[in-house]
Motif scaffolding. Structure first.
Motif, PDB file in Angstrom:
ATOM      1  N   SER A 302       0.854  -1.189   0.000  1.00  0.00           N
ATOM      2  CA  SER A 302       0.000   0.000   0.000  1.00  0.00           C
ATOM      3  C   SER A 302       0.892   1.242   0.000  1.00  0.00           C
ATOM      4  O   SER A 302       1.949   1.264   0.633  1.00  0.00           O
ATOM      5  N   THR A 303       0.448   2.277  -0.690  1.00  0.00           N
ATOM      6  CA  THR A 303       1.211   3.521  -0.760  1.00  0.00           C
ATOM      7  C   THR A 303       0.531   4.591   0.091  1.00  0.00           C
ATOM      8  O   THR A 303      -0.698   4.773   0.020  1.00  0.00           O
ATOM      9  N   THR A 315       6.499   9.991   0.801  1.00  0.00           N
ATOM     10  CA  THR A 315       5.734   8.849   0.308  1.00  0.00           C
ATOM     11  C   THR A 315       6.455   7.553   0.680  1.00  0.00           C
ATOM     12  O   THR A 315       7.675   7.464   0.556  1.00  0.00           O
ATOM     13  N   TYR A 316       5.703   6.572   1.149  1.00  0.00           N
ATOM     14  CA  TYR A 316       6.305   5.277   1.457  1.00  0.00           C
ATOM     15  C   TYR A 316       5.351   4.159   1.061  1.00  0.00           C
ATOM     16  O   TYR A 316       4.156   4.376   0.845  1.00  0.00           O
ATOM     17  N   THR A 317       5.908   2.958   0.993  1.00  0.00           N
ATOM     18  CA  THR A 317       5.131   1.771   0.656  1.00  0.00           C
ATOM     19  C   THR A 317       5.230   0.772   1.795  1.00  0.00           C
ATOM     20  O   THR A 317       6.324   0.487   2.290  1.00  0.00           O
ATOM     21  N   THR A 318       4.117   0.254   2.210  1.00  0.00           N
ATOM     22  CA  THR A 318       4.110  -0.705   3.315  1.00  0.00           C
ATOM     23  C   THR A 318       4.667  -2.048   2.858  1.00  0.00           C
ATOM     24  O   THR A 318       4.633  -2.399   1.677  1.00  0.00           O
ATOM     25  N   SER A 319       5.184  -2.800   3.811  1.00  0.00           N
ATOM     26  CA  SER A 319       5.619  -4.175   3.535  1.00  0.00           C
ATOM     27  C   SER A 319       5.258  -5.014   4.750  1.00  0.00           C
ATOM     28  O   SER A 319       4.691  -4.517   5.722  1.00  0.00           O
ATOM     29  N   SER A 320       5.628  -6.273   4.712  1.00  0.00           N
ATOM     30  CA  SER A 320       5.308  -7.153   5.836  1.00  0.00           C
ATOM     31  C   SER A 320       6.299  -7.000   6.985  1.00  0.00           C
ATOM     32  O   SER A 320       6.050  -7.482   8.100  1.00  0.00           O
TER      33      SER A 320
END
Length: 364
Positions: A302-303, A315-320
């Protein structure tokens, strides 16, 4: 002593008096030089346990007591909190409070006052409470790899800490070094200990936090040099690339670290107040008044984009394993702030200017 020696001594004293008088007169004609004070840079320890990350600042002396405590370096709170265990005599510490008579007592160079209070960490869904007293002491921060002594720091000396289940935590489980721009809700006398750094006339009161090194977080805690700079110079405030955000003042809590911004996620954009919090170890929490209870964690990839009222964009992107983010409704949590976790500080530099009441943000 012979007469010859007496005469020699008398002549020598006369010469010394003349010399002293000469230099005294000369000194009166010289303008005293003000020593130049330069910023102090210290390292911090980067620690990780699973997805949780912390940065720790050692405290190695409190009053006259040599100690070794690793305090959470916390931009989300104001003032140092420290457990009284092993700092005060055990006979003074009970479950009902720190025991002494009168308005204050001095033990091990620490002034403990009769001003009592409670500090809560978390929100109405999950809150940990500390119980203690206002205290004052000289504090040495850092360790053998670099340190600084701050004079007569007001701080919260707690005697017990209770988690949301009602269980009492072990001693020193929540020692915090809060560097926020405001004041403690216990008393406005407790503020960031870094305010006690003598800036002289050449510096502005405040600090810079360099970007953290993601690869150096470890379960043993890795010492990383030059992360924290105490004392700001003119270039920090004018030409170093930070976007400055003036802070709002409240009669309760002083200057707020919360910054107005818009938050874009999952195809929607909301307005909010953002707290950039090194004390939040893993999960960023977006507070959305229109969110349903079922929103919860954003899925991986998700961004999220934030844009502050002064034009800082991140801006960042989620990870596990990183940039974990969940969405909550403030009507449920009781907290309207969107709180960014420690992961934010891996990609961005952060500055707090106590003197001019502003926070600076800078993309790395």
């Amino acid at each position: 002593m012979t007469t010859k020696h007496l005469r020699f001594t008398s002549k020598l004293i006369g010469c010394l008096l003349i010399t002293v008088a000469f230099f005294s007169c000369k000194k009166d004609k010289t303008t005293p030089q003000t020593p130049t004070i330069t910023p102090v840079t210290l390292g911090l320890y980067e620690y990780a346990s699973g997805v949780n990350k912390r940065i720790f600042l050692p405290v190695t002396q409190v009053g006259t007591k040599a100690v070794t405590y690793y305090t959470v370096f916390d931009t989300g709170s104001s003032g140092m909190t420290l457990d009284a265990t092993d700092i005060l005599p055990a006979s003074m510490i009970t479950s009902a409070g720190i025991q002494f008579t009168g308005d204050s007592v001095v033990v091990n160079g620490i002034t403990v006052t009769s001003t009592k209070g409670t500090i809560s960490f978390g929100d109405q869904l999950s809150s940990t409470k500390e119980y203690g007293n206002l205290a004052y002491a000289n504090i040495t921060i850092g360790d053998a790899q670099g340190n600084l002594t701050l004079k007569r720091v007001p701080f919260f000396l707690y005697y017990k800490i209770i988690d949301e289940t009602g269980a009492q935590l072990q001693a020193h489980a929540s020692d915090v070094f809060g560097v926020g721009p405001g004041t403690s809700y216990v008393t406005s006398l407790i503020q960031s200990p870094l305010r006690n750094f003598n800036t002289g006339t050449s510096l502005t009161s405040g600090f810079k936090l360099a970007t953290l090194n993601k690869s150096l977080f470890s379960t043993s805690g890795t010492y990383v040099t030059n992360l924290l700079t105490i004392g700001l110079n003119n270039s920090d405030l004018s030409s170093a690339g930070f976007i400055m955000h003036p802070l709002a003042y409240s009669s309760s809590g002083g200057y707020s670290p919360n910054i107005p911004a818009t938050i874009a996620y999952s195809g929607k954009t909301i307005s909010g107040q953002i707290l950039f919090d090194t004390g939040t170890p893993s999960t960023t929490v977006i507070e959305d008044r229109l969110a349903t209870n079922a929103v919860g964690n954003l899925p991986a990839n998700s961004t999220v984009t934030i844009t502050t009222n002064k034009g800082f964009v991140y801006t960042y992107t989620t990870s596990s394993t990183g940039n974990l983010t969940e969405v909550q409704n403030p009507n449920n949590t009781g907290d309207y702030r969107t709180i960014f976790s420690l992961d934010f500080f891996i990609s961005n530099e952060y500055l707090t200017d106590y003197g001019n009441h502003q926070i600076g943000l800078k993309n790395n």
